[in-house]
Each structure stands twice: as C-alpha cells, then as structure tokens.
Design a protein around this motif. Structure first.
Motif, mmCIF file in Angstrom:
data_model
loop_
_atom_site.group_PDB
_atom_site.id
_atom_site.type_symbol
_atom_site.label_atom_id
_atom_site.label_comp_id
_atom_site.label_asym_id
_atom_site.label_seq_id
_atom_site.Cartn_x
_atom_site.Cartn_y
_atom_site.Cartn_z
ATOM 1 N N GLY A 265 50.098 46.540 42.832
ATOM 2 C CA GLY A 265 48.526 45.827 42.694
ATOM 3 C C GLY A 265 49.196 44.653 41.753
ATOM 4 N N CYS A 331 43.492 36.868 36.730
ATOM 5 C CA CYS A 331 42.651 37.194 37.833
ATOM 6 C C CYS A 331 41.378 36.529 38.120
ATOM 7 N N VAL A 429 41.740 39.338 43.539
ATOM 8 C CA VAL A 429 40.800 40.504 43.749
ATOM 9 C C VAL A 429 41.291 41.857 43.450
ATOM 10 N N ILE A 430 42.778 42.039 44.326
ATOM 11 C CA ILE A 430 43.475 43.312 44.005
ATOM 12 C C ILE A 430 44.145 43.376 42.828
ATOM 13 N N ALA A 433 41.514 44.438 40.579
ATOM 14 C CA ALA A 433 41.111 46.118 40.714
ATOM 15 C C ALA A 433 42.222 46.981 39.930
ATOM 16 N N TRP A 436 41.667 46.916 36.249
ATOM 17 C CA TRP A 436 40.592 47.848 35.878
ATOM 18 C C TRP A 436 41.043 48.930 35.364
ATOM 19 N N PHE A 437 42.090 49.656 36.476
ATOM 20 C CA PHE A 437 42.425 51.255 36.062
ATOM 21 C C PHE A 437 43.661 51.300 35.320
#
Length: 458
Positions: A265, A331, A429-430, A433, A436-437
């Motif tokens: 990602g 991002c 967007v990808i 994400a 975030w993780f």
C-alpha cells in the motif's frame, strides 16, 4: 566485520561498543549511503535516458513501422523490464538474507551496469535485422531482473547502517540519488539532441548515454566492494552460530503477510505519484495538452532539482516528527490538492504549469524522504531484504510502472483530462489506509536488531 562477545553488543570496524547497542562509524555510514545511492542513481539515469531518447531508439531498432508503432515497440521493450522485477526480487531478496546485503548489492550493480552498457553496443536493425530488437529486449530484461534487488537492498543497507535517530536523514539520500540520476540522464539526452543533428543522433549519438553506464558501474562496484556487511546482518549470522540464516521463501510471504500488505500500500502511493510526475507528466504536457516539448521537459527537470534541495531536510524532519506524519501529509496533499494542481497545469502558461508541477513535486518529497527509512522498518532483520524485495517489486510492477499506460488509456476511453488527478487521489486513499495501520519507526531500533547509536562526542 568483527563481533564481540558481550550480550547483544556488536562492533562495526572502526566503531567502539556500548552495552546493548551498535555504535556506528560515521565514515562507514557515509560510504554506505554513497554506495547505495549511486546504484539508485544509475537505475534512474537509465530510466531518464531511455524515456527521453525513445523516439530515436524506435528509428534505430524498429524502423519498419510508423512513428507511433516505433514508439510503442520501444516502450514495450522498456515495460518488459517491469515484468521481471518481481522475479528478480524473489531471487535477490532471499539471497540477500542468506549470503548478505553487500554481496547481493555488488552483484546487482554489475548486472545493471552491464545491461545498460550493452544497449550502447547493440548493432542497429539496419545492420543485423531482427536480432537488434531481440538483443535490446534481452538487455532490458537483465536490467529489470537486477533492479528487482536494487531498491530493497539499497534501502535495507542504509537502514541497517544508519543510527536509529538519523535513519530518515541518511535514507533520504537514496532518493536524492534517484533524482540526480534521472536529471543526469534526461539532461544528457537534451544536450545531445541540441548539439547533434537528427542523422548523427540516429547513427551514433544515441549510444553515448548508455556507454557512460560502464564507468559509472565500475565506480559503483568499487564503492560497494569496499563496504563490510551491515551490523544487523552480522548479528543474525552470530545468532545462527556462524551458519548463514536460512529462511524459506514461504515464510517471507505468509509469515509477513500483514507487513507485506502495508508495504504494498505504501509503495503503491509512492510509485503511482512518482511515475506520474517523473515519467508521465512530460508526455501529458506534450501529447495531451499540446504544450511545448522543451518547456515541458525543463519544467519537470527544474522541479526535480527543487526536490533534490528539499530532500535531505525532509529526511531529517522525519527523524524529528516521525515517518507517519510526513507520509500522511503527502497522502492528504495528493487527495485534496491533485485536482487544483492539474487544473493549474492545464492552464498552459509557464508559471501555472511550474506551480502545478512544483506542488506535486513537493508533495512527492513527503514519500521520497520517508519511505527509504519506513519500508525496511516493516520487517525483521532475518527476512527484511527478501520480504521488502517481494512487496516492493510486486507493487511497483502492478501499479507504479503501469501508471503512464493506465492513465493514457483512461484519458482515451473517457476524454477526461483530469484523470491524472483522480488516479493520484485514488492512490492517496490506499496509501492513507496503509499509514493508518503502520507503526511509527522513527528513533527506534529496526525490528530484530539491537539499538544503533552514534559515537559519543568528546
């Protein structure tokens, strides 16, 4: 490389030891950064040369077709390198975890230099017929295969040498090499095009940039052969009681699947935006917007020069505030500013184009400055080279390298000139994400490695 007995204390040649830590040798770290960055520069030097001399190569190797067919054939040979990158990653990555980073990086340098140098020696289609494009394709496959181990190996090498608190700064020089190589390649082609007639360029001038790869490769190989193995890998060997660590390929994938998804990602948003700006934007300006070719190239090269200036400072910033905030800012920037930037570019005026491309370039620095330190930190030492090679190259081949082709096809299918903006937004967007993780890694030891610190100042 020597390793001493006290628990988890590792000494790099020329460094002193502290308990539970690796004390880095500043001179050795600088040599490691130079050697790694030069390989990346060489890869993108070839990229810049091949991209900007593609029309001439079409005349040399595919003379029987129309100009469009020639260009498509030339870029087809170029794209073939992306198909074998994952294969190179699955070979060189595990090999780097098995025999060491330094040996594999020396091998990939030899292969890259040989592949690029060989292109400059290939006879033309007029001389040997169909053998010429076949040899061109073979050279491109060698380049692509070697590149499969280059970026992951170089970023791993720098990350494992650098002190924890300055890993972002030292890692940022890897992408500094990328920009320098691309500017060098594209700039050299521009100079040759200005100095030589079209006939001379087709007859012999096109060979010059490729032949330069020979001396560059020798210099890069010399630098890499002078380096010792990274302290982190040496510690893994010590843990295995002097036996080389053996990690099955399956464990590098299934055992690291969460980290691999995060890696893919992050690499997706990094490379979609990277290839959009460095590779596709000149074509978008000239082919789609009918912008003057020379001005378009100079704008992109100027933005890359600006990125080079900002790059080390942004890398140092990630050591202060973390990798996650800067990647997240990139991002968010691409999500909300891609449309305004592309609208500016579509205005067509030199200032508007420069502002639009410049905005995208500065947003891209958020990734180029942070990723070389963030990506190696996703994986433990024993599988770092292999897992990173696999995740990085699969994502680049599927998403990054296909960006110009996909965006061109989307514009052709829809007639919508804003497709570059929408594609970057989707990638953002990808990437968001994935951020975030992901866990923050700035200032912390690499997974599976002892802390790495700078020597005390007197």
């Amino acid at each position: 490389m020597s390793i001493v007995a006290p628990p988890q204390t590792h000494v790099v040649s020329g460094a002193s030891a502290r308990a539970d830590a690796t004390v880095t040798d500043p001179a050795l770290v600088r040599r490691a950064v130079k050697a790694a960055a030069l390989g990346n520069a060489m890869e993108w030097f070839d990229f810049g040369v091949y991209s900007y001399i593609a029309v001439t190569l079409g005349k040399v190797f595919f003379p029987s077709g129309s100009p469009t067919a020639q260009l498509l054939s030339t870029f087809g040979a170029f794209a073939a390198a992306f198909l074998v990158r994952p294969l190179g990653g699955t070979v060189f990555g595990p090999l780097g975890d098995r025999v060491g980073r330094q040996k594999v990086l020396a091998l990939t340098m030899i292969m890259m230099a040989a592949g690029t140098f060989a292109i400059g020696l290939i006879p033309s289609y007029a001389t040997i017929g169909v053998g010429a494009p076949v040899l061109l394709l073979a050279a491109r496959l060698v380049q692509g295969f070697s590149t499969g181990g280059e970026y992951a190996g170089a970023s791993t090498f720098i990350a494992e040498y650098a002190p924890d608190k300055r890993r972002g700064f030292f890692g940022s020089w890897l992408e500094f090499g990328t920009l320098a190589g691309y500017i060098g390649g594209a700039g050299l082609v521009t100079l040759l095009t200005a100095l030589l007639s079209s006939d001379d360029l087709v007859a012999w001038g096109w060979r010059i940039p490729f032949l330069i790869a020979g001396p560059m490769g020798i210099i890069g190989l010399y630098l890499r052969m002078r380096l010792e193995e990274t302290p982190a890998f040496a510690a893994e060997v010590e843990k295995a009681e002097a036996a080389r660590p053996r990690v099955p390929l399956r464990e590098m994938i299934t055992g690291q699947w969460k980290a691999l998804l995060l890696c893919m990602g992050l690499v997706l948003v990094f490379n979609v935006t990277d290839y959009m700006l460095l590779s596709y934007m000149p074509s978008y300006l000239t082919s789609e917007l009918k912008y003057d070719e020379t001005h378009g190239l100079l704008v992109v090269l100027g933005v890359m020069a600006l990125m080079m200036v900002v790059q080390p400072f942004a890398g140092a910033l990630t050591d202060r505030i973390g990798r996650r905030p800067l990647i997240a800012a990139g991002c968010a920037g691409f999500l909300f500013l891609s449309v305004p930037a592309v609208l500016l570019i579509r205005q067509g005026g030199l200032l508007a184009v420069a502002l639009g491309v410049g905005a995208l370039g500065l947003l891209l620095v958020c990734f180029t400055a942070a990723m070389p330190a963030a990506l190696p930190a996703l994986f433990p030492t024993r599988v770092r080279f292999g897992s990173l090679s696999i995740g990085f190259n699969v994502s680049v081949s599927l998403f990054g390298g296909t960006t110009p082709l996909v965006v061109t096809a989307l514009i052709g299918a829809t007639g919508n000139m804003m497709m570059p903006a929408y594609y970057m937004m989707a990638a953002a967007v990808i990437g968001g994400a994935a951020v975030w993780f992901m866990a923050e890694s700035a200032g912390r030891p690499l997974p599976g490695s002892a802390p790495s610190v700078e020597p005390a100042r007197n």
